[in-house]
Design a protein around this motif. Structure first.
Motif, PDB file in Angstrom:
ATOM      1  N   UNK A 337       0.833  -1.200   0.000  1.00 54.45           N
ATOM      2  CA  UNK A 337       0.000   0.000   0.000  1.00 54.45           C
ATOM      3  C   UNK A 337       0.867   1.248   0.000  1.00 54.45           C
ATOM      4  N   UNK A 338       1.929   1.237   0.785  1.00 53.03           N
ATOM      5  CA  UNK A 338       2.849   2.380   0.798  1.00 53.03           C
ATOM      6  C   UNK A 338       3.550   2.525  -0.551  1.00 53.03           C
ATOM      7  N   UNK A 339       3.966   1.411  -1.143  1.00 57.51           N
ATOM      8  CA  UNK A 339       4.620   1.458  -2.456  1.00 57.51           C
ATOM      9  C   UNK A 339       3.674   2.056  -3.491  1.00 57.51           C
ATOM     10  N   UNK A 340       2.431   1.607  -3.474  1.00 59.19           N
ATOM     11  CA  UNK A 340       1.428   2.117  -4.403  1.00 59.19           C
ATOM     12  C   UNK A 340       1.246   3.623  -4.256  1.00 59.19           C
ATOM     13  N   UNK A 341       1.153   4.086  -3.029  1.00 56.14           N
ATOM     14  CA  UNK A 341       0.942   5.515  -2.766  1.00 56.14           C
ATOM     15  C   UNK A 341       2.133   6.353  -3.212  1.00 56.14           C
ATOM     16  N   UNK A 342       3.351   5.839  -3.024  1.00 61.75           N
ATOM     17  CA  UNK A 342       4.565   6.636  -3.236  1.00 61.75           C
ATOM     18  C   UNK A 342       5.188   6.499  -4.618  1.00 61.75           C
ATOM     19  N   UNK A 343       4.776   5.517  -5.400  1.00 67.30           N
ATOM     20  CA  UNK A 343       5.479   5.180  -6.639  1.00 67.30           C
ATOM     21  C   UNK A 343       5.604   6.359  -7.589  1.00 67.30           C
ATOM     22  N   UNK A 344       4.494   6.922  -8.035  1.00 67.68           N
ATOM     23  CA  UNK A 344       4.548   8.003  -9.021  1.00 67.68           C
ATOM     24  C   UNK A 344       5.181   9.256  -8.429  1.00 67.68           C
ATOM     25  N   UNK A 345       4.907   9.523  -7.154  1.00 65.91           N
ATOM     26  CA  UNK A 345       5.464  10.700  -6.499  1.00 65.91           C
ATOM     27  C   UNK A 345       6.990  10.658  -6.504  1.00 65.91           C
ATOM     28  N   UNK A 346       7.576   9.499  -6.168  1.00 61.35           N
ATOM     29  CA  UNK A 346       9.035   9.414  -6.110  1.00 61.35           C
ATOM     30  C   UNK A 346       9.660   9.344  -7.497  1.00 61.35           C
ATOM     31  N   UNK A 347       9.006   8.701  -8.451  1.00 63.38           N
ATOM     32  CA  UNK A 347       9.527   8.724  -9.823  1.00 63.38           C
ATOM     33  C   UNK A 347       9.623  10.162 -10.326  1.00 63.38           C
ATOM     34  N   UNK A 348       8.595  10.935 -10.064  1.00 65.22           N
ATOM     35  CA  UNK A 348       8.613  12.337 -10.498  1.00 65.22           C
ATOM     36  C   UNK A 348       9.651  13.154  -9.726  1.00 65.22           C
ATOM     37  N   UNK A 349       9.775  12.916  -8.429  1.00 64.30           N
ATOM     38  CA  UNK A 349      10.744  13.666  -7.630  1.00 64.30           C
ATOM     39  C   UNK A 349      12.169  13.430  -8.136  1.00 64.30           C
ATOM     40  N   UNK A 350      12.514  12.177  -8.370  1.00 66.66           N
ATOM     41  CA  UNK A 350      13.865  11.862  -8.848  1.00 66.66           C
ATOM     42  C   UNK A 350      14.110  12.437 -10.234  1.00 66.66           C
ATOM     43  N   UNK A 351      13.090  12.420 -11.066  1.00 63.25           N
ATOM     44  CA  UNK A 351      13.244  12.872 -12.445  1.00 63.25           C
ATOM     45  C   UNK A 351      13.204  14.390 -12.563  1.00 63.25           C
ATOM     46  N   UNK A 352      12.190  15.010 -11.972  1.00 63.62           N
ATOM     47  CA  UNK A 352      11.958  16.434 -12.183  1.00 63.62           C
ATOM     48  C   UNK A 352      12.730  17.323 -11.219  1.00 63.62           C
ATOM     49  N   UNK A 353      12.892  16.883  -9.977  1.00 66.38           N
ATOM     50  CA  UNK A 353      13.565  17.712  -8.971  1.00 66.38           C
ATOM     51  C   UNK A 353      15.062  17.424  -8.868  1.00 66.38           C
TER      52      UNK A 353
END
Length: 385
Positions: A337-353
């Motif tokens: 459940x935590x992985x599901x919630x965080x997946x897109x958020x962290x992919x974007x953080x690593x890529x965009x930020x």
């Protein structure tokens, strides 16, 4: 032509972006408070915060009285909404996202009573036990698209079925209730990009392409809804998501015990697409994503591909440690459940930020939420090792 600077604040971060001369709108971001919204047992809406009511009403009028589109939060991801009945509104969704027009859209409703009123069809019996459990929530069903339906053929991509969902997020539900039209709403990102779970993600992808974003905080589920087809025999799980295959079998009972999981269609396939997510590349950041099942293979991959001068990141979950990884290490969470919630958020953080070049992501088993997680990761990844 628009030539201006727009200043926005997301969670204390200042984001200054110059509008492109090709931009169509100065994108407005309005705060809405989900805690101020309430639906009673008879689906009557009350909103205690005047600013939230004002901003929701403005967005609803855009949907019901124009061909423009609005981005808004749901419990799964942020959606990009347009009037499902209006051809031009749907064209604006496809244009803003640069989305293939044969990829159908899910229409969102605010109450079960809207099904016969808006679509002139009764709810098929096969869905009733699932809807009693999972609506409002992250479950999408297919209903018949009858000849007298007002639904735009662009919403359904010419299909004989309509995909509908009743979201549980109070902002999404209130917006649809006030607009009183079915709201077609794919994820509010540029096509193929990771889905947005925060208003800032939407702004990053669609600034200047949409007039309004409702900011209601982060989405909870983190991946899109599960899509099921109960009109087929046996029924089909078309897209895994916020409701697991195991839950569908358990709650659906005898009629759903033989439910099968649809295979992804090739991008060049001529087979009709029944629902989003069956075709085309999805969820990919600019960085190259490598899906990893064996942590010991990462160092070997880095050496073989001569990546020592690249900016690298590793997203761990249940088993990987990242102790010997020379780069950014972050955790998606210990539970699925935590992985599901965080997946897109962290992919974007690593890529965009953080502008990393390669993102290694730990795979998970496909039980429960794992099926939806791996579905998204396999579409985002360039390679699996």
């Amino acid at each position: 032509m628009i030539n201006t600077f727009t200043k926005l604040v997301f969670k204390g971060q200042r984001n200054f972006r110059k509008m492109s001369t090709s931009s169509q709108y100065v994108t407005e971001v309005l705060k809405v408070d989900p805690t101020s919204i309430d639906f009673d047992i008879q689906d009557r809406l009350t909103i205690s915060d005047p600013i939230t009511e004002q901003n929701l009403t403005k967005a609803a009028q855009i949907l019901s009285k124009s061909t423009q589109i609005v981005a808004f939060p749901s419990e799964t991801v942020y959606g990009l909404g347009g009037n499902s009945f209006n051809d031009d509104s749907i064209r604006n969704i496809y244009k803003a996202k640069n989305r293939p027009s044969d990829n159908p859209l899910i229409s969102h409703i605010s109450s079960i009573s809207q099904i016969p009123r808006l679509f002139n069809v009764e709810l098929p019996e096969i869905y009733k036990p699932l809807i009693e459990k999972f609506w409002p929530g992250p479950l999408t069903i297919l209903i018949p698209n009858l000849p007298d339906s007002k639904i735009s053929s662009l919403t359904t991509a010419g299909q004989s079925t309509i995909a509908i969902r009743l979201p549980s997020h109070p902002i999404a539900r209130a917006l649809i209730h006030l607009a009183d039209v079915p709201v077609a709403a794919p994820s509010a990102n540029a096509s193929t990009r990771p889905s947005p779970t925060q208003a800032a993600h939407v702004y990053h992808d669609l600034e200047g392409k949409v007039p309004l974003i409702l900011d209601g905080g982060p989405s909870d589920v983190g991946v899109e809804s599960t899509v099921i087809d109960g009109l087929s025999n046996p029924p089909i799980l078309l897209r895994p998501g916020g409701v697991s295959l195991e839950e569908i079998k358990k709650i659906g009972g005898e009629l759903w015990k033989d439910v099968r999981v649809a295979k992804k269609l090739a991008d060049d396939s001529d087979e009709p697409v029944k629902t989003p997510g069956m075709k085309y590349k999805h969820y990919s950041p600019t960085a190259k994503v490598i899906l990893v099942s064996d942590e010991s293979k990462i160092l070997e991959y880095i050496k073989i591909h001569d990546l020592n001068d690249k900016k690298l990141a590793l997203l761990t979950s249940q088993h990987f440690k990242g102790d010997s990884f020379d780069g950014i290490v972050d955790s998606l969470g210990r539970t699925k459940k935590e992985v599901s919630t965080n997946l897109f958020k962290l992919l974007r953080h690593l890529d965009e930020d953080l502008s990393v070049d390669y993102i290694f992501v730990e795979s998970v088993d496909i039980a429960d939420e794992g099926l939806a997680i791996m579905n998204r990761l396999q579409k985002a990844a360039s390679e699996t090792i």
